[in-house]
Design an enzyme around this catalytic site. Structure first.
Site, mmCIF file in Angstrom:
data_model
loop_
_atom_site.group_PDB
_atom_site.id
_atom_site.type_symbol
_atom_site.label_atom_id
_atom_site.label_comp_id
_atom_site.label_asym_id
_atom_site.label_seq_id
_atom_site.Cartn_x
_atom_site.Cartn_y
_atom_site.Cartn_z
ATOM 1 N N GLY A 142 0.801 -1.241 -0.034
ATOM 2 C CA GLY A 142 0.103 0.010 0.092
ATOM 3 C C GLY A 142 0.664 1.318 0.016
ATOM 4 N N GLN A 143 0.254 2.492 0.028
ATOM 5 C CA GLN A 143 0.876 3.828 -0.034
ATOM 6 C C GLN A 143 1.941 3.677 1.016
ATOM 7 O OE1 GLN A 143 -1.412 7.177 -1.844
ATOM 8 N NE2 GLN A 143 -2.891 6.530 -0.277
ATOM 9 N N ASP A 192 -2.470 -12.738 4.703
ATOM 10 C CA ASP A 192 -3.998 -12.085 4.780
ATOM 11 C C ASP A 192 -4.154 -11.935 6.147
ATOM 12 O OD1 ASP A 192 -6.793 -11.698 5.145
ATOM 13 O OD2 ASP A 192 -7.300 -12.939 3.676
ATOM 14 N N ALA A 248 -4.971 -2.162 5.602
ATOM 15 C CA ALA A 248 -6.477 -1.845 5.739
ATOM 16 C C ALA A 248 -7.258 -2.045 4.567
ATOM 17 C CB ALA A 248 -6.430 -0.364 6.101
ATOM 18 N N TYR A 249 -8.614 -2.109 4.723
ATOM 19 C CA TYR A 249 -9.636 -1.709 4.022
ATOM 20 C C TYR A 249 -9.864 -0.134 3.694
ATOM 21 C CZ TYR A 249 -14.188 -2.834 1.617
ATOM 22 O OH TYR A 249 -15.348 -2.889 0.782
ATOM 23 N N THR A 291 -7.427 6.771 11.684
ATOM 24 C CA THR A 291 -8.154 7.701 10.614
ATOM 25 C C THR A 291 -8.664 9.087 11.094
ATOM 26 O OG1 THR A 291 -9.612 8.193 8.661
ATOM 27 C CG2 THR A 291 -9.863 6.094 10.307
ATOM 28 N N TYR A 299 -16.597 2.976 7.262
ATOM 29 C CA TYR A 299 -15.211 2.873 7.229
ATOM 30 C C TYR A 299 -14.766 3.344 8.628
ATOM 31 C CZ TYR A 299 -10.245 4.424 6.315
ATOM 32 O OH TYR A 299 -9.132 4.660 6.362
ATOM 33 N N LYS A 316 -12.526 1.266 11.555
ATOM 34 C CA LYS A 316 -11.373 1.687 12.062
ATOM 35 C C LYS A 316 -11.489 2.074 13.579
ATOM 36 C CE LYS A 316 -7.843 2.575 9.759
ATOM 37 N NZ LYS A 316 -7.007 1.480 9.485
ATOM 38 N N TRP A 346 -5.999 11.744 4.585
ATOM 39 C CA TRP A 346 -5.889 12.208 3.213
ATOM 40 C C TRP A 346 -4.415 11.972 2.433
ATOM 41 C CZ3 TRP A 346 -8.289 17.679 2.013
ATOM 42 C CH2 TRP A 346 -9.562 17.887 2.780
HETATM 43 N N1 LIG Z 1 -5.244 6.565 2.276
HETATM 44 C C1 LIG Z 1 -5.941 7.482 2.958
HETATM 45 O O1 LIG Z 1 -6.294 8.568 2.643
HETATM 46 C C2 LIG Z 1 -6.100 7.238 4.519
HETATM 47 C C3 LIG Z 1 -6.687 8.270 5.217
HETATM 48 C C4 LIG Z 1 -6.569 8.186 6.813
HETATM 49 C C5 LIG Z 1 -5.905 6.898 7.138
HETATM 50 N N2 LIG Z 1 -5.294 5.964 6.476
HETATM 51 C C6 LIG Z 1 -5.033 4.729 7.095
HETATM 52 O O2 LIG Z 1 -3.760 4.818 6.773
HETATM 53 C C7 LIG Z 1 -3.041 3.437 6.701
HETATM 54 C C8 LIG Z 1 -2.578 3.269 5.552
HETATM 55 O O3 LIG Z 1 -3.075 3.407 4.208
HETATM 56 P P1 LIG Z 1 -2.811 3.434 2.622
HETATM 57 O O4 LIG Z 1 -3.226 4.674 2.113
HETATM 58 O O5 LIG Z 1 -1.326 2.949 2.807
HETATM 59 O O6 LIG Z 1 -3.813 2.131 2.208
HETATM 60 P P2 LIG Z 1 -3.385 1.570 1.013
HETATM 61 O O7 LIG Z 1 -2.642 2.104 -0.108
HETATM 62 O O8 LIG Z 1 -5.202 0.994 0.532
HETATM 63 O O9 LIG Z 1 -2.646 0.080 1.362
HETATM 64 C C9 LIG Z 1 -3.527 -1.034 2.126
HETATM 65 C C10 LIG Z 1 -2.893 -2.138 1.758
HETATM 66 O O10 LIG Z 1 -3.423 -3.221 2.601
HETATM 67 C C11 LIG Z 1 -3.806 -4.134 1.880
HETATM 68 N N3 LIG Z 1 -4.680 -5.131 2.473
HETATM 69 C C12 LIG Z 1 -5.962 -4.888 2.260
HETATM 70 N N4 LIG Z 1 -6.707 -6.090 3.142
HETATM 71 C C13 LIG Z 1 -5.776 -6.714 3.509
HETATM 72 C C14 LIG Z 1 -5.750 -7.990 4.148
HETATM 73 N N5 LIG Z 1 -6.685 -8.717 4.619
HETATM 74 N N6 LIG Z 1 -4.539 -8.571 4.455
HETATM 75 C C15 LIG Z 1 -3.364 -7.907 4.263
HETATM 76 N N7 LIG Z 1 -3.293 -6.765 3.602
HETATM 77 C C16 LIG Z 1 -4.412 -6.370 2.961
HETATM 78 C C17 LIG Z 1 -4.050 -3.572 0.520
HETATM 79 O O11 LIG Z 1 -4.258 -4.538 -0.568
HETATM 80 P P3 LIG Z 1 -5.170 -4.444 -1.729
HETATM 81 O O12 LIG Z 1 -5.002 -2.948 -2.425
HETATM 82 O O13 LIG Z 1 -5.126 -5.567 -2.504
HETATM 83 O O14 LIG Z 1 -6.682 -4.385 -1.129
HETATM 84 C C18 LIG Z 1 -3.254 -2.687 0.429
HETATM 85 O O15 LIG Z 1 -1.986 -3.034 -0.051
HETATM 86 C C19 LIG Z 1 -4.311 2.745 6.844
HETATM 87 O O16 LIG Z 1 -4.451 2.113 8.003
HETATM 88 C C20 LIG Z 1 -5.528 3.595 6.514
HETATM 89 O O17 LIG Z 1 -6.780 3.165 7.142
HETATM 90 C C21 LIG Z 1 -5.397 6.221 5.222
#
Ligand SMILES: NC(=O)c1ccc[n+]([C@@H]2O[C@H](COP(=O)([O-])OP(=O)(O)OC[C@H]3O[C@@H](n4cnc5c(N)ncnc54)[C@H](OP(=O)(O)O)[C@@H]3O)[C@@H](O)[C@H]2O)c1
Length: 285
Positions: A10-11, A35, A59-60, A100, A124, A128, A146
């Site tokens: 993920g990011q 998983d 995360a989802y 989040t 969501y 969380k 964000w």
């Molecule tokens: N993105 C935002 O704007 C944002 C904002 C606030 C907080 N956050 C939090 O910051 C954290 C990082 O977010 P991010 O933006 O890096 O998210 P992301 O890019 O969506 O990365 C999440 C990763 O987790 C994987 N994943 C999903 N279900 C899984 C499972 N059951 N087992 C193992 N891996 C799994 C995803 O795979 P798939 O892509 O194949 O599903 C993806 O590679 C998360 O906790 C998120 O809730 C994010």
């Protein structure tokens, strides 16, 4: 230090790999190899790796999809966090979890402190929040918002695509928050890991913006860098004009004072980090 990262593709996961301090031995998994809803798989990998630190970047994150699939979102964002926390505790490893701004309802007029009352508006945020509760008091929980990075689905990449392809873009101007550069968040998590911090903290870039402000800045920076050829009008609209399945907080700026104390100073302003993003995309060609 030996570290197990889950959600490594993920990011944030990629940012963690890119910013790890020298001497860190990282084993990274994503859903294809681990998983996090599978307790037996977690136990197997923990036995194999024997990490001193377990970092949950998985995360989802599909906020709108979660409204119609809360069960899956809860399994990943809630229940699985408890499984990871238990596994870390059993292995005497530190557990770091990321949450989040969507745990808040956005009705505050001032930035949210880490101990401000939570009241998620949608699935969501609810899932969380369940994850925060499952992580346990010995964990470090860092709420962010964000998030964007050169790879992955995010607002900056979406805006660049739309601005290159459409005569105008319409962007919500009545949701205020703070953009966050994933590698900056990742670097901060490494700093906090080294300090052994526990409890709930907030990390975003500094400043505040509406999605509209952010879009205008993205276009300006992309034009200056030659990533976009021509400006298109950016039209501010209200949330009501852009209905989505999930309700989002109108104001979700996070108070980061306690985090600044740990990091030794404020985070960079979101606009400075946006320039890093634009430069990184340009460098990729
Ligand atoms: N993105 C935002 O704007 C944002 C904002 C606030 C907080 N956050 C939090 O910051 C954290 C990082 O977010 P991010 O933006 O890096 O998210 P992301 O890019 O969506 O990365 C999440 C990763 O987790 C994987 N994943 C999903 N279900 C899984 C499972 N059951 N087992 C193992 N891996 C799994 C995803 O795979 P798939 O892509 O194949 O599903 C993806 O590679 C998360 O906790 C998120 O809730 C994010």
């Amino acid at each position: 230090m030996k570290v197990l990262i889950v959600g490594g593709k993920g990011q944030l996961g990629r940012g963690l790999a890119a910013t790890a301090p020298a001497g860190t031995e990282i084993v990274s998994h994503d859903i294809d190899t681990l998983d996090i809803t599978d307790a037996a798989a977690i136990a197997r990998v923990m036995d194999e790796v024997e990490p001193e630190l377990l970092l949950n970047a998985a995360a989802y994150t599909a906020v709108d999809k979660a409204e119609s699939d809360e069960e899956t979102a809860l399994a990943v964002n809630g229940t699985a966090v408890g499984l990871l926390a238990d596994a870390a505790r059993g292995a005497r490893a530190k557990f770091i979890h990321v949450s989040t701004d969507f745990v808040f309802d956005g009705t505050s007029g001032v930035p949210y402190l880490p101990d401000a009352p939570t009241n998620p508006l949608g699935a969501y945020g609810r899932t969380k929040l369940a994850g925060e509760q499952a992580a346990g008091e010995d964990a470090l929980i860092v709420r962010t918002a964000w998030v964007y990075a050169p790879t992955g689905g995010n607002f900056v990449r979406t805006m660049l695509r739309l601005m290159a392809a459409h005569p105008q873009v319409r962007v919500v101007a009545d949701q205020i928050g703070t953009p966050t550069w994933a590698p900056g968040l990742a670097a901060a998590l490494w700093q906090l890991a080294a300090q052994g911090a526990s409890g709930v903290y907030h990390y975003t870039d500094a400043g505040a913006a509406s999605w509209y402000d952010f879009a205008v800045a993205i276009q300006e920076e992309a034009l200056a860098a030659g990533l976009l050829e021509a400006a298109v009008p950016v039209i501010p609209i209200n949330t009501a004009d852009y209905p989505t399945p999930a309700k989002r907080p109108h104001y979700s700026v996070l108070d980061k004072t306690s985090m600044f104390a740990l990091l030794g100073g404020p985070t960079p302003h979101w606009r400075s980090n946006l320039r890093l993003m634009i430069a990184a995309i340009k460098a990729e060609g």
